[in-house]
Design an enzyme around this catalytic site. Structure first.
Site, PDB file in Angstrom:
ATOM      1  N   THR A  10       0.808  -1.222   0.000  1.00  0.00           N
ATOM      2  CA  THR A  10       0.000   0.000   0.000  1.00  0.00           C
ATOM      3  C   THR A  10       0.844   1.278   0.000  1.00  0.00           C
ATOM      4  O   THR A  10       0.307   2.368  -0.166  1.00  0.00           O
ATOM      5  CB  THR A  10      -0.917   0.029   1.247  1.00  0.00           C
ATOM      6  OG1 THR A  10      -0.098  -0.251   2.395  1.00  0.00           O
ATOM      7  CG2 THR A  10      -2.032  -0.991   1.149  1.00  0.00           C
ATOM      8  N   VAL A  13       6.441   2.804  -2.518  1.00  0.00           N
ATOM      9  CA  VAL A  13       7.161   1.835  -3.342  1.00  0.00           C
ATOM     10  C   VAL A  13       6.269   0.629  -3.652  1.00  0.00           C
ATOM     11  O   VAL A  13       6.253   0.123  -4.766  1.00  0.00           O
ATOM     12  CB  VAL A  13       8.472   1.394  -2.639  1.00  0.00           C
ATOM     13  CG1 VAL A  13       9.184   0.307  -3.436  1.00  0.00           C
ATOM     14  CG2 VAL A  13       9.394   2.597  -2.437  1.00  0.00           C
ATOM     15  N   ARG A 109      21.411  -4.511   3.097  1.00  0.00           N
ATOM     16  CA  ARG A 109      22.207  -4.067   1.940  1.00  0.00           C
ATOM     17  C   ARG A 109      23.703  -4.324   2.095  1.00  0.00           C
ATOM     18  O   ARG A 109      24.381  -4.655   1.128  1.00  0.00           O
ATOM     19  CB  ARG A 109      21.996  -2.572   1.682  1.00  0.00           C
ATOM     20  CG  ARG A 109      20.675  -2.247   1.057  1.00  0.00           C
ATOM     21  CD  ARG A 109      20.559  -0.749   0.805  1.00  0.00           C
ATOM     22  NE  ARG A 109      19.190  -0.404   0.443  1.00  0.00           N
ATOM     23  CZ  ARG A 109      18.638   0.767   0.695  1.00  0.00           C
ATOM     24  NH1 ARG A 109      19.330   1.717   1.302  1.00  0.00           N
ATOM     25  NH2 ARG A 109      17.397   0.997   0.338  1.00  0.00           N
ATOM     26  N   CYS A 147      17.835   4.896  -3.105  1.00  0.00           N
ATOM     27  CA  CYS A 147      17.410   5.472  -4.391  1.00  0.00           C
ATOM     28  C   CYS A 147      18.405   6.491  -4.972  1.00  0.00           C
ATOM     29  O   CYS A 147      18.715   6.460  -6.167  1.00  0.00           O
ATOM     30  CB  CYS A 147      16.020   6.097  -4.255  1.00  0.00           C
ATOM     31  SG  CYS A 147      15.745   6.972  -2.724  1.00  0.00           S
ATOM     32  N   HIS A 239      14.830  12.227  -8.250  1.00  0.00           N
ATOM     33  CA  HIS A 239      15.984  12.707  -7.464  1.00  0.00           C
ATOM     34  C   HIS A 239      17.041  13.235  -8.433  1.00  0.00           C
ATOM     35  O   HIS A 239      17.452  12.532  -9.364  1.00  0.00           O
ATOM     36  CB  HIS A 239      16.603  11.561  -6.660  1.00  0.00           C
ATOM     37  CG  HIS A 239      15.787  11.127  -5.468  1.00  0.00           C
ATOM     38  ND1 HIS A 239      14.616  11.730  -5.066  1.00  0.00           N
ATOM     39  CD2 HIS A 239      16.025  10.147  -4.559  1.00  0.00           C
ATOM     40  CE1 HIS A 239      14.157  11.126  -3.973  1.00  0.00           C
ATOM     41  NE2 HIS A 239      14.986  10.162  -3.650  1.00  0.00           N
ATOM     42  N   ASN A 316      12.779   8.199  -8.560  1.00  0.00           N
ATOM     43  CA  ASN A 316      13.201   7.522  -7.319  1.00  0.00           C
ATOM     44  C   ASN A 316      12.388   6.295  -6.947  1.00  0.00           C
ATOM     45  O   ASN A 316      12.913   5.350  -6.362  1.00  0.00           O
ATOM     46  CB  ASN A 316      13.206   8.505  -6.140  1.00  0.00           C
ATOM     47  CG  ASN A 316      11.894   9.208  -5.943  1.00  0.00           C
ATOM     48  OD1 ASN A 316      11.441   9.928  -6.821  1.00  0.00           O
ATOM     49  ND2 ASN A 316      11.263   9.003  -4.790  1.00  0.00           N
ATOM     50  N   THR A 317      11.076   6.260  -7.297  1.00  0.00           N
ATOM     51  CA  THR A 317      10.330   5.043  -6.913  1.00  0.00           C
ATOM     52  C   THR A 317      10.304   3.997  -8.033  1.00  0.00           C
ATOM     53  O   THR A 317       9.874   2.878  -7.804  1.00  0.00           O
ATOM     54  CB  THR A 317       8.879   5.351  -6.450  1.00  0.00           C
ATOM     55  OG1 THR A 317       8.142   5.905  -7.539  1.00  0.00           O
ATOM     56  CG2 THR A 317       8.860   6.282  -5.254  1.00  0.00           C
TER      57      THR A 317
HETATM   58  N1  LIG Z   1      10.171   5.892  -1.375  1.00  0.00           N
HETATM   59  C1  LIG Z   1      11.314   5.680  -2.013  1.00  0.00           C
HETATM   60  O1  LIG Z   1      11.670   6.406  -2.988  1.00  0.00           O
HETATM   61  C2  LIG Z   1      12.234   4.584  -1.598  1.00  0.00           C
HETATM   62  C3  LIG Z   1      11.966   3.754  -0.510  1.00  0.00           C
HETATM   63  N2  LIG Z   1      12.834   2.754  -0.186  1.00  0.00           N
HETATM   64  C4  LIG Z   1      12.559   1.847   0.947  1.00  0.00           C
HETATM   65  O2  LIG Z   1      11.406   1.051   0.628  1.00  0.00           O
HETATM   66  C5  LIG Z   1      10.681   0.753   1.828  1.00  0.00           C
HETATM   67  C6  LIG Z   1       9.249   1.249   1.685  1.00  0.00           C
HETATM   68  O3  LIG Z   1       9.245   2.667   1.550  1.00  0.00           O
HETATM   69  P1  LIG Z   1       7.930   3.505   1.200  1.00  0.00           P
HETATM   70  O4  LIG Z   1       7.090   2.750   0.254  1.00  0.00           O
HETATM   71  O5  LIG Z   1       8.430   4.815   0.837  1.00  0.00           O
HETATM   72  O6  LIG Z   1       7.156   3.533   2.631  1.00  0.00           O
HETATM   73  P2  LIG Z   1       5.615   3.840   2.961  1.00  0.00           P
HETATM   74  O7  LIG Z   1       5.599   4.377   4.336  1.00  0.00           O
HETATM   75  O8  LIG Z   1       4.987   4.649   1.874  1.00  0.00           O
HETATM   76  O9  LIG Z   1       4.918   2.365   2.961  1.00  0.00           O
HETATM   77  C7  LIG Z   1       5.168   1.440   3.985  1.00  0.00           C
HETATM   78  C8  LIG Z   1       4.453   0.119   3.696  1.00  0.00           C
HETATM   79  O10 LIG Z   1       4.779  -0.819   4.744  1.00  0.00           O
HETATM   80  C9  LIG Z   1       3.573  -1.247   5.399  1.00  0.00           C
HETATM   81  N3  LIG Z   1       3.811  -1.363   6.848  1.00  0.00           N
HETATM   82  C10 LIG Z   1       4.039  -0.361   7.731  1.00  0.00           C
HETATM   83  N4  LIG Z   1       4.189  -0.869   8.990  1.00  0.00           N
HETATM   84  C11 LIG Z   1       4.050  -2.213   8.876  1.00  0.00           C
HETATM   85  C12 LIG Z   1       4.074  -3.287   9.809  1.00  0.00           C
HETATM   86  N5  LIG Z   1       4.280  -3.091  11.112  1.00  0.00           N
HETATM   87  N6  LIG Z   1       3.903  -4.553   9.335  1.00  0.00           N
HETATM   88  C13 LIG Z   1       3.700  -4.779   8.019  1.00  0.00           C
HETATM   89  N7  LIG Z   1       3.645  -3.798   7.076  1.00  0.00           N
HETATM   90  C14 LIG Z   1       3.827  -2.532   7.503  1.00  0.00           C
HETATM   91  C15 LIG Z   1       2.533  -0.193   5.120  1.00  0.00           C
HETATM   92  O11 LIG Z   1       1.227  -0.777   5.202  1.00  0.00           O
HETATM   93  P3  LIG Z   1      -0.080   0.043   5.749  1.00  0.00           P
HETATM   94  O12 LIG Z   1      -0.590   0.847   4.596  1.00  0.00           O
HETATM   95  O13 LIG Z   1      -1.018  -1.048   6.151  1.00  0.00           O
HETATM   96  O14 LIG Z   1       0.390   0.886   6.895  1.00  0.00           O
HETATM   97  C16 LIG Z   1       2.926   0.204   3.677  1.00  0.00           C
HETATM   98  O15 LIG Z   1       2.418  -0.765   2.780  1.00  0.00           O
HETATM   99  C17 LIG Z   1      11.452   1.416   2.979  1.00  0.00           C
HETATM  100  O16 LIG Z   1      12.343   0.493   3.550  1.00  0.00           O
HETATM  101  C18 LIG Z   1      12.212   2.530   2.265  1.00  0.00           C
HETATM  102  O17 LIG Z   1      13.333   2.921   3.001  1.00  0.00           O
HETATM  103  C19 LIG Z   1      13.943   2.536  -0.948  1.00  0.00           C
HETATM  104  C20 LIG Z   1      14.237   3.308  -2.019  1.00  0.00           C
HETATM  105  C21 LIG Z   1      13.413   4.400  -2.413  1.00  0.00           C
HETATM  106  N1  LIG Z   2      15.795   8.028   2.005  1.00  0.00           N
HETATM  107  C1  LIG Z   2      15.354   8.068   0.616  1.00  0.00           C
HETATM  108  C2  LIG Z   2      14.432   6.943   0.308  1.00  0.00           C
HETATM  109  C3  LIG Z   2      14.696   5.720   1.128  1.00  0.00           C
HETATM  110  O1  LIG Z   2      13.810   5.213   1.731  1.00  0.00           O
HETATM  111  O2  LIG Z   2      15.941   5.288   1.125  1.00  0.00           O
HETATM  112  P1  LIG Z   2      16.462   4.059   2.023  1.00  0.00           P
HETATM  113  O3  LIG Z   2      15.739   2.836   1.547  1.00  0.00           O
HETATM  114  O4  LIG Z   2      17.926   3.986   1.759  1.00  0.00           O
HETATM  115  O5  LIG Z   2      16.145   4.379   3.457  1.00  0.00           O
HETATM  116  C4  LIG Z   2      14.688   9.413   0.374  1.00  0.00           C
HETATM  117  O6  LIG Z   2      14.212   9.935   1.342  1.00  0.00           O
HETATM  118  O7  LIG Z   2      14.591   9.896  -0.725  1.00  0.00           O
END
Ligand SMILES: NC(=O)C1=CN([C@@H]2O[C@H](COP(=O)(O)OP(=O)(O)OC[C@H]3O[C@@H](n4cnc5c(N)ncnc54)[C@H](OP(=O)(O)O)[C@@H]3O)[C@@H](O)[C@H]2O)C=CC1
Ligand SMILES: N[C@@H](CC(=O)OP(=O)(O)O)C(=O)O
EC number: 1.2.1.11
Length: 338
Positions: A10, A13, A109, A147, A239, A316-317
Site C-alpha cells: 500500500t 514503493v 544491503r 534510491c 531525485h 526515485n520510486t
Molecule cells: N520511497 C522511495 O523512494 C524509496 C523507498 N525505499 C525503501 O522502501 C521501503 C518502503 O518505503 P515507502 O514505500 O516509501 O514507505 P511507505 O511508508 O509509503 O509504505 C510502507 C508500507 O509498509 C507497510 N507497513 C508499515 N508498517 C508495517 C508493519 N508493522 N507490518 C507490516 N507492514 C507494515 C505499510 O502498510 P499500511 O498501509 O497497512 O500501513 C505500507 O504498505 C522502505 O524500507 C524505504 O526505506 C527505498 C528506495 C526508495
Molecule cells: N531516504 C530516501 C528513500 C529511502 O527510503 O531510502 P532508504 O531505503 O535507503 O532508506 C529518500 O528519502 O529519498
C-alpha cells in the site's frame, strides 16, 4: 508463470510494484501484504492510490494478507517495500523458508553475502547468492541500493576505468522518497530541507560496494572516497544530483566514456533501451521533463563539463526502487536462480 508477492503493497514503493507487476509477462502477482491495519480487506478498498498511472483493477478484489512468513512461503519471489525496522528479521525468515526476497529496505544491503544489485551495473554480484546457499539458506535476499545511490552509482560507471579518486555529490530529492506519510505538506511546500536522516551515510558507503569487484568469496570495495550532502525539495518524484568527480581523465575522455558506455545485456522486460541517457543541451536533465524517460528506468546525465562535473537525475520510486527490483528479479530468472 512465476508466483510473486509484494510486502508493503500500500506504500509509495509498494504501489509502484503493483503497477509494474500487474501485467508482467513472466511474473504473476498473487499476494499483497501490508500492516495489520490493512490485512483482511480488499486491496482496492484500503489502498489510497496516489500514482500518476491508472489503478490496476485486476487486483481490486484481492484480499490483503498480513505480512508474515506463512502468507508468502509458497511464492517464488517476494518484492519487499517494508520499513527497514520490520524488514530486517522478516526478510531473513522468508529467505530461510526458501523464497527469493528482492528488497528495497536498507536492512541487509551491506551484509557480506547479499548482493547490492543494479542489474546493468554490477550483474556479476548476483554470484553472492551462492554464499547464502552455502550457509544453508534455501532462498536468498537480493537488495536494491538506496534510491539516490542508484542514480549516483549508475552515472559513475562509465568513469570507473578512469581511476576515480574521489566523488562529491549534492542531492535534490523528491518528497515521495520519504514514503506517503513521510513529510507533511506544511513542512515542504515553498521550502527546501537540507537534511535527510542517514541518507548521506548510505550514499558514502553503498556505491563502494556496488562498484567494487566480487572475487567469488567477497567484495573488494571500490577504492575512492565519497562526500555527500542531501536535500529535500518540493517535487513529487525524481531525485537530481550534482556530482563532482576527481578522476584520471580530461573532459574529452570523460565525454567519450559516457558516449560509448552500454549496458552489458539487453532485452529484459523492465529494462529500458537506455540505462543512461546523455544530454548535450545546457539545461537538461530536468526533473519533470525527464523522470519518466525509459518508463522511469533511465538515469539521465547532462552538463558534463570540466572538473569533471555533471548532473544526474532519475525516478526515485521506479529506477530508484520498484523498477530496479523487478529488473533484478528478471536477471535472476535469466541466470537460472528461479
Ligand atoms: N520511497 C522511495 O523512494 C524509496 C523507498 N525505499 C525503501 O522502501 C521501503 C518502503 O518505503 P515507502 O514505500 O516509501 O514507505 P511507505 O511508508 O509509503 O509504505 C510502507 C508500507 O509498509 C507497510 N507497513 C508499515 N508498517 C508495517 C508493519 N508493522 N507490518 C507490516 N507492514 C507494515 C505499510 O502498510 P499500511 O498501509 O497497512 O500501513 C505500507 O504498505 C522502505 O524500507 C524505504 O526505506 C527505498 C528506495 C526508495
Ligand atoms: N531516504 C530516501 C528513500 C529511502 O527510503 O531510502 P532508504 O531505503 O535507503 O532508506 C529518500 O528519502 O529519498
Amino acid at each position: 508463470m512465476i508466483n510473486v508477492g509484494v510486502l508493503g503493497a500500500t506504500g509509495a514503493v509498494g504501489q509502484r510494484f503493483v503497477q509494474l507487476l500487474a501485467n508482467h509477462p513472466w511474473f504473476q502477482l498473487t499476494t499483497l501484504t501490508a500492516s495489520e491495519r490493512s490485512a483482511g480487506k480488499p486491496y482496492g478498498r484500503i489502498v489510497n492510490w496516489r500514482l500518476d498511472a491508472p489503478f490496476p483493477e485486476a487486483v481490486a478484489d484481492r484480499i490483503v494478507s498480513p505480512t508474515t512468513v506463512e502468507a508468502v512461503k509458497d511464492l517464488d519471489i517476494v518484492f519487499s517495500a517494508l520499513p527497514a525496522d520490520i524488514a530486517g528479521t522478516l526478510e531473513a525468515e522468508i529467505a530461510e523458508a526458501g523464497v527469493i526476497v528482492c528488497s528495497n529496505a536498507s536492512s541487509h544491503r551491506m551484509d557480506p553475502d547479499v548482493p547490492l544489485l543494479i542489474a546493468e551495473i554490477n550483474p556479476d554480484h548476483i554470484g553472492m547468492i551462492e554464499l547464502q546457499h552455502d550457509s544453508g539458506r534455501d532462498g536468498c535476499i537480493v537488495t536494491n541500493p538506496n534510491c539516490s545511490t542508484i542514480m549516483l552509482s549508475s552515472s559513475l560507471v562509465p568513469l570507473l576505468p578512469k581511476q576515480i579518486e574521489s566523488v562529491t555529490v549534492a542531492t535534490l530529492q523528491a518528497i515521495s522518497g520519504a514514503g506517503f506519510d513521510g513529510i507533511p505538506g506544511m513542512a515542504i511546500c515553498d521550502n527546501v530541507i537540507p537534511y535527510i536522516g542517514s541518507e548521506e551515510e548510505k550514499m558514502e558507503s553503498e556505491p563502494r560496494k556496488i562498484l567494487g569487484s566480487f572475487n567469488g568469496a567477497e567484495i573488494e570495495q571500490a577504492d575512492f572516497s565519497i562526500s555527500a550532502s542531501c536535500n529535500r525539495v518540493p517535487v513529487i518524484d525524481g531525485h537530481m544530483l550534482s556530482v563532482w568527480v576527481k578522476a584520471g581523465c580530461d573532459l574529452n575522455e570523460a565525454k567519450k566514456a559516457y558516449a560509448e558506455w552500454r549496458a552489458p545485456f539487453s532485452g529484459l522486460p523492465t529494462q529500458p533501451e537506455e540505462t543512461l541517457h546523455i544530454f548535450e543541451e545546457p539545461d537538461r536533465p530536468q526533473t519533470r521533463l525527464d523522470r519518466n524517460r525509459g518508463g522511469g528506468m533511465t538515469v539521465s546525465v547532462g552538463r558534463i563539463r570540466e572538473g569533471i562535473r555533471y548532473t544526474a537525475m532519475g525516478h526515485n520510486t521506479i529506477r530508484g526502487a520498484a523498477g530496479s527490483s523487478v529488473l533484478n528479479a528478471e536477471l535472476l530468472k535469466t541466470k537460472g536462480y528461479i
